[in-house]
Design a protein around this motif. Structure first.
Motif, PDB file in Angstrom:
ATOM      1  N   ASP A 126       0.811  -1.218   0.000  1.00  0.00           N
ATOM      2  CA  ASP A 126       0.000   0.000   0.000  1.00  0.00           C
ATOM      3  C   ASP A 126       0.848   1.272   0.000  1.00  0.00           C
ATOM      4  O   ASP A 126       0.494   2.266  -0.640  1.00  0.00           O
ATOM      5  CB  ASP A 126      -0.972   0.007   1.175  1.00  0.00           C
ATOM      6  CG  ASP A 126      -0.272  -0.277   2.508  1.00  0.00           C
ATOM      7  OD1 ASP A 126       0.607  -1.157   2.548  1.00  0.00           O
ATOM      8  OD2 ASP A 126      -0.597   0.383   3.496  1.00  0.00           O
ATOM      9  N   LEU A 127       1.999   1.257   0.653  1.00  0.00           N
ATOM     10  CA  LEU A 127       2.828   2.477   0.677  1.00  0.00           C
ATOM     11  C   LEU A 127       3.454   2.744  -0.688  1.00  0.00           C
ATOM     12  O   LEU A 127       3.595   3.903  -1.105  1.00  0.00           O
ATOM     13  CB  LEU A 127       3.923   2.365   1.736  1.00  0.00           C
ATOM     14  CG  LEU A 127       3.475   2.291   3.192  1.00  0.00           C
ATOM     15  CD1 LEU A 127       4.664   2.496   4.123  1.00  0.00           C
ATOM     16  CD2 LEU A 127       2.389   3.314   3.490  1.00  0.00           C
ATOM     17  N   SER A 165       9.506   2.008   5.186  1.00  0.00           N
ATOM     18  CA  SER A 165       9.432   0.880   4.254  1.00  0.00           C
ATOM     19  C   SER A 165      10.599   0.959   3.275  1.00  0.00           C
ATOM     20  O   SER A 165      10.731   1.932   2.529  1.00  0.00           O
ATOM     21  CB  SER A 165       8.118   0.916   3.457  1.00  0.00           C
ATOM     22  OG  SER A 165       8.230   0.088   2.310  1.00  0.00           O
ATOM     23  N   VAL A 166      11.440  -0.074   3.285  1.00  0.00           N
ATOM     24  CA  VAL A 166      12.606  -0.113   2.388  1.00  0.00           C
ATOM     25  C   VAL A 166      12.146  -0.116   0.933  1.00  0.00           C
ATOM     26  O   VAL A 166      12.520   0.759   0.137  1.00  0.00           O
ATOM     27  CB  VAL A 166      13.472  -1.349   2.689  1.00  0.00           C
ATOM     28  CG1 VAL A 166      14.568  -1.516   1.647  1.00  0.00           C
ATOM     29  CG2 VAL A 166      14.068  -1.253   4.089  1.00  0.00           C
ATOM     30  N   GLY A 167      11.290  -1.048   0.575  1.00  0.00           N
ATOM     31  CA  GLY A 167      10.882  -1.192  -0.829  1.00  0.00           C
ATOM     32  C   GLY A 167      10.122   0.006  -1.330  1.00  0.00           C
ATOM     33  O   GLY A 167      10.342   0.483  -2.453  1.00  0.00           O
ATOM     34  N   ASP A 308      16.554  -9.051   9.225  1.00  0.00           N
ATOM     35  CA  ASP A 308      17.087 -10.145   8.405  1.00  0.00           C
ATOM     36  C   ASP A 308      18.214 -10.908   9.095  1.00  0.00           C
ATOM     37  O   ASP A 308      18.694 -11.901   8.561  1.00  0.00           O
ATOM     38  CB  ASP A 308      17.591  -9.610   7.060  1.00  0.00           C
ATOM     39  CG  ASP A 308      16.453  -9.132   6.188  1.00  0.00           C
ATOM     40  OD1 ASP A 308      16.726  -8.463   5.174  1.00  0.00           O
ATOM     41  OD2 ASP A 308      15.294  -9.385   6.549  1.00  0.00           O
ATOM     42  N   ILE A 330       9.375  -5.893  12.909  1.00  0.00           N
ATOM     43  CA  ILE A 330       9.181  -5.524  11.495  1.00  0.00           C
ATOM     44  C   ILE A 330       8.143  -6.403  10.809  1.00  0.00           C
ATOM     45  O   ILE A 330       7.260  -5.921  10.110  1.00  0.00           O
ATOM     46  CB  ILE A 330      10.522  -5.608  10.726  1.00  0.00           C
ATOM     47  CG1 ILE A 330      11.598  -4.751  11.404  1.00  0.00           C
ATOM     48  CG2 ILE A 330      10.317  -5.190   9.272  1.00  0.00           C
ATOM     49  CD1 ILE A 330      11.357  -3.250  11.384  1.00  0.00           C
ATOM     50  N   ARG A 374      15.961 -16.631   5.580  1.00  0.00           N
ATOM     51  CA  ARG A 374      16.870 -16.413   6.710  1.00  0.00           C
ATOM     52  C   ARG A 374      16.729 -17.514   7.748  1.00  0.00           C
ATOM     53  O   ARG A 374      17.692 -17.876   8.415  1.00  0.00           O
ATOM     54  CB  ARG A 374      16.624 -15.042   7.336  1.00  0.00           C
ATOM     55  CG  ARG A 374      16.687 -13.888   6.350  1.00  0.00           C
ATOM     56  CD  ARG A 374      17.988 -13.829   5.571  1.00  0.00           C
ATOM     57  NE  ARG A 374      17.937 -12.768   4.561  1.00  0.00           N
ATOM     58  CZ  ARG A 374      18.915 -12.489   3.713  1.00  0.00           C
ATOM     59  NH1 ARG A 374      20.016 -13.189   3.754  1.00  0.00           N
ATOM     60  NH2 ARG A 374      18.786 -11.534   2.812  1.00  0.00           N
TER      61      ARG A 374
HETATM   62  C1  EPZ Z   1      13.002  -5.351   2.320  1.00  0.00           C
HETATM   63  O1  EPZ Z   1      11.692  -5.868   2.192  1.00  0.00           O
HETATM   64  C2  EPZ Z   1      13.935  -6.547   2.177  1.00  0.00           C
HETATM   65  N1  EPZ Z   1      13.757  -7.164   0.858  1.00  0.00           N
HETATM   66  C3  EPZ Z   1      13.626  -7.572   3.269  1.00  0.00           C
HETATM   67  O2  EPZ Z   1      14.579  -8.628   3.141  1.00  0.00           O
HETATM   68  C4  EPZ Z   1      13.817  -6.903   4.628  1.00  0.00           C
HETATM   69  O3  EPZ Z   1      13.461  -7.813   5.651  1.00  0.00           O
HETATM   70  C5  EPZ Z   1      12.908  -5.659   4.717  1.00  0.00           C
HETATM   71  O4  EPZ Z   1      13.197  -4.764   3.617  1.00  0.00           O
HETATM   72  C6  EPZ Z   1      13.102  -4.897   6.016  1.00  0.00           C
HETATM   73  O5  EPZ Z   1      14.432  -4.495   6.142  1.00  0.00           O
HETATM   74  C7  EPZ Z   1      14.339  -6.574  -0.214  1.00  0.00           C
HETATM   75  O6  EPZ Z   1      14.985  -5.550  -0.112  1.00  0.00           O
HETATM   76  C8  EPZ Z   1      14.131  -7.258  -1.537  1.00  0.00           C
HETATM   77  P1  EPZ Z   1       9.575  -3.088   4.114  1.00  0.00           P
HETATM   78  P2  EPZ Z   1      10.440  -4.842   2.055  1.00  0.00           P
HETATM   79  O7  EPZ Z   1       8.760  -2.458   3.046  1.00  0.00           O
HETATM   80  O8  EPZ Z   1      10.856  -3.671   1.277  1.00  0.00           O
HETATM   81  C9  EPZ Z   1       5.207  -3.404   5.923  1.00  0.00           C
HETATM   82  C10 EPZ Z   1      15.338 -10.833   2.976  1.00  0.00           C
HETATM   83  O9  EPZ Z   1      15.350 -11.754   3.800  1.00  0.00           O
HETATM   84  N2  EPZ Z   1       4.786  -2.739   4.663  1.00  0.00           N
HETATM   85  O10 EPZ Z   1      10.648  -2.292   4.772  1.00  0.00           O
HETATM   86  O11 EPZ Z   1       9.275  -5.637   1.599  1.00  0.00           O
HETATM   87  C11 EPZ Z   1       5.789  -4.787   5.699  1.00  0.00           C
HETATM   88  O12 EPZ Z   1       4.770  -5.765   5.646  1.00  0.00           O
HETATM   89  C12 EPZ Z   1      14.113  -9.955   2.849  1.00  0.00           C
HETATM   90  O13 EPZ Z   1      16.301 -10.526   2.214  1.00  0.00           O
HETATM   91  C13 EPZ Z   1       3.467  -2.346   4.521  1.00  0.00           C
HETATM   92  O14 EPZ Z   1       2.635  -2.558   5.411  1.00  0.00           O
HETATM   93  O15 EPZ Z   1      10.219  -4.434   3.576  1.00  0.00           O
HETATM   94  C14 EPZ Z   1       6.689  -4.944   6.889  1.00  0.00           C
HETATM   95  O16 EPZ Z   1       5.906  -5.357   8.001  1.00  0.00           O
HETATM   96  C15 EPZ Z   1      12.976 -10.421   3.739  1.00  0.00           C
HETATM   97  N3  EPZ Z   1       3.089  -1.713   3.375  1.00  0.00           N
HETATM   98  C16 EPZ Z   1       7.215  -3.535   7.144  1.00  0.00           C
HETATM   99  O17 EPZ Z   1       6.285  -2.656   6.490  1.00  0.00           O
HETATM  100  C17 EPZ Z   1       3.982  -1.444   2.369  1.00  0.00           C
HETATM  101  O18 EPZ Z   1       3.599  -0.863   1.339  1.00  0.00           O
HETATM  102  C18 EPZ Z   1       8.612  -3.276   6.549  1.00  0.00           C
HETATM  103  O19 EPZ Z   1       8.576  -3.685   5.211  1.00  0.00           O
HETATM  104  C19 EPZ Z   1       5.325  -1.864   2.531  1.00  0.00           C
HETATM  105  C20 EPZ Z   1       5.704  -2.502   3.687  1.00  0.00           C
END
Ligand code: EPZ
Length: 422
Positions: A126-127, A165-167, A308, A330, A374
């Motif tokens: 969603d973000l 949010s990283v992604g 991670d 997280i 992991r």
């Molecule tokens: C990245 O995932 C990494 N993956 C993950 O690594 C890592 O665990 C994570 O960042 C946190 O550091 C890649 O970079 C490919 P987030 P990402 O958006 O971007 C929630 C590994 O093992 N969220 O920072 O998906 C989400 O559900 C992987 O290499 C929303 O609710 O992580 C989570 O609870 C696993 N809405 C939290 O935020 C959104 O639109 C952080 O997610 C986006 C995220």
């Protein structure tokens, strides 16, 4: 499905080369979509996730050529002829959503399958979508796909992430480089992979300031040109292999490791009685005085303790002296390695987002199952010091994020081999 057999034994001694970061490479690769000139990545890791991203980019019309045994990725998006990222590929890897921002910014339209959840959580996007809407995109969700339209071109905006949010930071940052005007991202992620992406985009001509801080400012430009960029070392692979001598005893030098990539993690290792020394070639880790000590760990966005590395740290704490509490803040379901470690004799009590680990003298080898990337390597680490043989099944999870794990650990004296599935 292959398995990996680990026979617990003595201390490890030697050196382990650290590869380029999977999670940097997975956002650097879609950046090629932002330009019609070639983008070349060096120090790329050889992983199945990278192959999946290559397949996805190729399905859009980009060319991805692997050179030097996969350590160099020569990419060109001159001829993008398909704006749809298909579910068949996206469902294999959630990071596929990272083509949405660049495709939309470059081509004005994009149709990207919504990624499913995964073992560690629902993982909504969603973000990502709200950030792109802030840049003027209209998004229509139907049939499991995001149908995005830039309405004649994205426009700079101020967007504050309600939580880190990283992604989403990566997706919006890439889109903003070609948006008209200024974009300010607030409460942006600060991970080294974000800094690496910003440095690569700047080499391509993007105007970005503030990466690595909570506020990133982007001045949009008309076009981006080609570049060559080295992928930052993988801090999660680094932390994983730093834990190997911490668990078995001995001393291992992680080549290419940089202390600033693993600051909070190293503080916890130090608290647990593990020595970490910076050398000219990387980071040397040793456990000199007996069992590690129990420590409490809470996962947080960078620069906090990385989620991670939570599963891998738990493997160490299973044989530490005392009781540790791990808090996973997280993801909502990231303790699936705990029941598998308990099969090996670990004493773990999981309640919601907390796991209480009471260290035991020694774990016992057992057949265990990998549930996610992991968790799988956490079981291998536990097997290194367990009594007897540990057989980790479903290691396809492992191959997504760790290249040649048997060779790297085997070179330090570990008794580890891969059993090819019949
Ligand atoms: C990245 O995932 C990494 N993956 C993950 O690594 C890592 O665990 C994570 O960042 C946190 O550091 C890649 O970079 C490919 P987030 P990402 O958006 O971007 C929630 C590994 O093992 N969220 O920072 O998906 C989400 O559900 C992987 O290499 C929303 O609710 O992580 C989570 O609870 C696993 N809405 C939290 O935020 C959104 O639109 C952080 O997610 C986006 C995220």
């Amino acid at each position: 499905m292959d398995s990996i057999v680990v026979t617990g034994g003595g201390a490890l001694h030697g050196e382990i080369p650290i590869a380029g970061a999977k999670n940097a490479c997975l956002t650097l690769m879609p950046a090629t979509l932002l330009s019609d000139e070639p983008l070349t990545l060096t120090n790329a890791p050889r992983l199945s996730d990278i192959a999946t991203m290559s397949q996805l980019l190729a399905s859009l019309g980009a060319e991805v050529t692997q050179l030097q045994d996969g350590q160099v990725l020569a990419m060109s998006s001159h001829d993008i002829d398909n704006l749809t990222a298909d579910y068949e590929i996206v469902r294999k890897m959630r990071a596929s959503i990272l083509v949405l921002g660049p495709l939309l910014a470059r081509a004005g339209r994009a149709v990207v399958s919504l990624p499913g959840g995964c073992a560690i959580g629902a993982r909504p996007v969603d973000l990502h979508l709200r950030g792109l809407e802030a840049l003027g995109a209209t998004l229509d969700l139907r049939d499991g796909y995001v149908h995005a339209d830039a309405n004649g071109g994205l426009k700079g905006a101020v967007f504050e992430f309600p939580f880190v949010s990283v992604g989403a930071t990566e997706n919006i940052l890439m889109a903003a480089t070609l948006a008209k005007g200024t974009t300010v991202l607030k409460n942006a992620a600060r991970e080294p992979e974000i800094v690496d992406l910003a440095q690569c985009l700047r080499k391509m001509g993007a105007q970005i300031e503030g990466e690595g801080t909570p506020t990133i400012t982007v001045q949009g430009v008309e076009t981006l040109h080609g570049a060559t960029h080295p992928v930052v070392p993988d801090r999660i692979e680094l932390g994983t292999y730093m834990l190997a001598p911490a668990i078995t005893g001995g001393e291992v030098e992680c080549l290419g490791g940089r202390i600033e990539l693993v600051g909070a993690f190293c503080e916890k290792l130090h608290e647990a009685g593990i020595d970490v020394e910076e050398t000219k070639r990387g980071l040397k880790v040793a456990r000199k005085n007996g069992r590690a000590k129990a420590v409490d760990v809470t996962t947080e966005p960078f620069p906090g303790f990385p989620t991670d590395l939570q599963a891998q740290m738990m493997a160490l704490l299973c044989t530490a002296e005392g009781t540790s509490v791990l808090e996973e803040k997280i993801f909502e379901n990231r303790f699936m390695h705990a029941p598998e470690l308990m099969r090996m004799g670990a004493n773990i009590d999981v309640h919601g987002g907390h796991a209480t680990v009471t260290g035991v003298e020694r774990l016992r080898g057992a057949p265990v199952m990998a549930t996610d990337l992991r968790a799988s390597v956490s079981l291998i680490l536990a097997g290194l010091a367990a009594e007897g043989e540990t057989v980790v099944s479903r290691v396809y999870h492992l191959d997504r994020g760790y290249e040649r794990v048997e060779q790297k650990l085997g070179a330090c004296g570990a008794r580890i081999e891969r059993i090819q599935a019949a």
